[in-house]
Design an enzyme around this catalytic site. Structure first.
Site, mmCIF file in Angstrom:
data_model
loop_
_atom_site.group_PDB
_atom_site.id
_atom_site.type_symbol
_atom_site.label_atom_id
_atom_site.label_comp_id
_atom_site.label_asym_id
_atom_site.label_seq_id
_atom_site.Cartn_x
_atom_site.Cartn_y
_atom_site.Cartn_z
ATOM 1 N N HIS A 159 13.945 -24.537 102.822
ATOM 2 C CA HIS A 159 14.999 -23.649 102.315
ATOM 3 C C HIS A 159 15.267 -22.532 103.311
ATOM 4 O O HIS A 159 14.668 -21.463 103.194
ATOM 5 C CB HIS A 159 14.560 -23.007 100.993
ATOM 6 C CG HIS A 159 14.419 -23.960 99.867
ATOM 7 N ND1 HIS A 159 15.460 -24.291 99.033
ATOM 8 C CD2 HIS A 159 13.354 -24.656 99.434
ATOM 9 C CE1 HIS A 159 15.041 -25.140 98.124
ATOM 10 N NE2 HIS A 159 13.768 -25.388 98.346
ATOM 11 N N CYS B 89 16.660 -29.236 100.886
ATOM 12 C CA CYS B 89 15.667 -29.701 99.914
ATOM 13 C C CYS B 89 16.284 -30.729 98.947
ATOM 14 O O CYS B 89 16.553 -31.846 99.361
ATOM 15 C CB CYS B 89 15.031 -28.503 99.217
ATOM 16 S SG CYS B 89 13.444 -28.909 98.498
ATOM 17 N N GLU C 291 17.780 -20.737 103.271
ATOM 18 C CA GLU C 291 18.507 -19.713 102.504
ATOM 19 C C GLU C 291 17.562 -18.750 101.792
ATOM 20 O O GLU C 291 17.995 -17.723 101.275
ATOM 21 C CB GLU C 291 19.473 -20.368 101.501
ATOM 22 C CG GLU C 291 18.849 -20.999 100.262
ATOM 23 C CD GLU C 291 18.192 -22.362 100.502
ATOM 24 O OE1 GLU C 291 18.049 -22.781 101.667
ATOM 25 O OE2 GLU C 291 17.791 -22.994 99.509
HETATM 26 N N1 GLN Z 1 11.734 -31.784 94.171
HETATM 27 C C1 GLN Z 1 13.112 -31.460 93.977
HETATM 28 C C2 GLN Z 1 13.934 -32.707 93.773
HETATM 29 O O1 GLN Z 1 13.407 -33.763 93.768
HETATM 30 C C3 GLN Z 1 13.629 -30.670 95.151
HETATM 31 C C4 GLN Z 1 12.979 -29.313 95.190
HETATM 32 C C5 GLN Z 1 13.784 -28.239 95.809
HETATM 33 O O2 GLN Z 1 15.000 -28.359 96.031
HETATM 34 N N2 GLN Z 1 13.146 -27.142 96.059
HETATM 35 O O3 GLN Z 1 15.114 -32.647 93.593
#
Ligand code: GLN
Length: 190
Positions: A168, A78, A170
């Site tokens: 994710h 992410c 994890e």
């Molecule tokens: N939207 C977040 C970002 O721009 C990422 C979100 C997440 O890691 N769950 O860093």
């Protein structure tokens, strides 16, 4: 096997727990000296801009970039994917820029639009996937392999030693995506 987890911000504990399930001890990476002796590093989910600011303040951004450029295997989930991407379509900065993809930040919407689904990943079968303000890959270079898709957007990609997920893994009870990363660290194309 020594795998670091970038620990300036984000869901560090969940990654440590998943690594532990595979019998791998994760090492917290907060300062440049923590990069020594790593076989790989995980960049967790969180807020990419905050993580970058904290890494810069800790003097960690440049040495970590050097390690990544010299082939240290990395797995970004992410926000971690955003940190690795060469281009961010809706943000003026780029961070490490070592993975030849263009990502759109927050492409799955706001926090309240979070969802859990599953993806069919090459070589792994169906794995659960949690999306929270997730980035989606909008463009990518020819060396990037797509391992899973959400609709027509790649959500699990690999370019050499650099591995990244929009979702994710994890936050699920399933350690197979991490297991694949551990294999990349073992066999690494270094
Ligand atoms: N939207 C977040 C970002 O721009 C990422 C979100 C997440 O890691 N769950 O860093």
């Amino acid at each position: 096997m020594t795998i670091g987890v970038l620990a300036v911000q984000g869901d560090v504990r969940e990654h440590l727990r998943t690594l532990a399930r595979l019998g791998v001890a994760g090492h917290l990476v907060l300062r440049p000296e923590h990069l020594a002796g790593l076989d790989g590093i995980i960049l967790p989910g969180g807020e990419s801009t905050a993580m970058w600011r904290l890494m810069t303040r800790a003097g960690l951004a440049s040495p970590l970039r050097e390690s990544l450029v010299s082939g240290l295997p990395a797995f970004g989930t992410c926000a971690g994917m955003i940190l690795l991407a060469r281009e961010i379509t809706n943000w003026p900065e780029t961070f490490f820029g070592v993975l030849d993809i263009a990502v759109e930040r927050n492409a799955t919407g706001r926090q309240v639009d979070s969802f859990e689904g599953s993806v069919v990943a090459n070589g792994l079968g169906e794995v659960p996937a949690v999306y929270i303000r997730a980035p989606l890959v909008r463009r990518m270079g020819p060396q990037v392999k797509v391992l899973a898709l959400l609709g027509d957007a790649p959500v699990l990609v690999r370019e050499g030693n650099v591995f990244a997920a929009s979702f994710h893994p994890e936050l699920t009870g399933d350690a197979r995506v991490h297991e694949l990363f551990v294999q990349i660290c073992e066999k690494g194309e270094r």
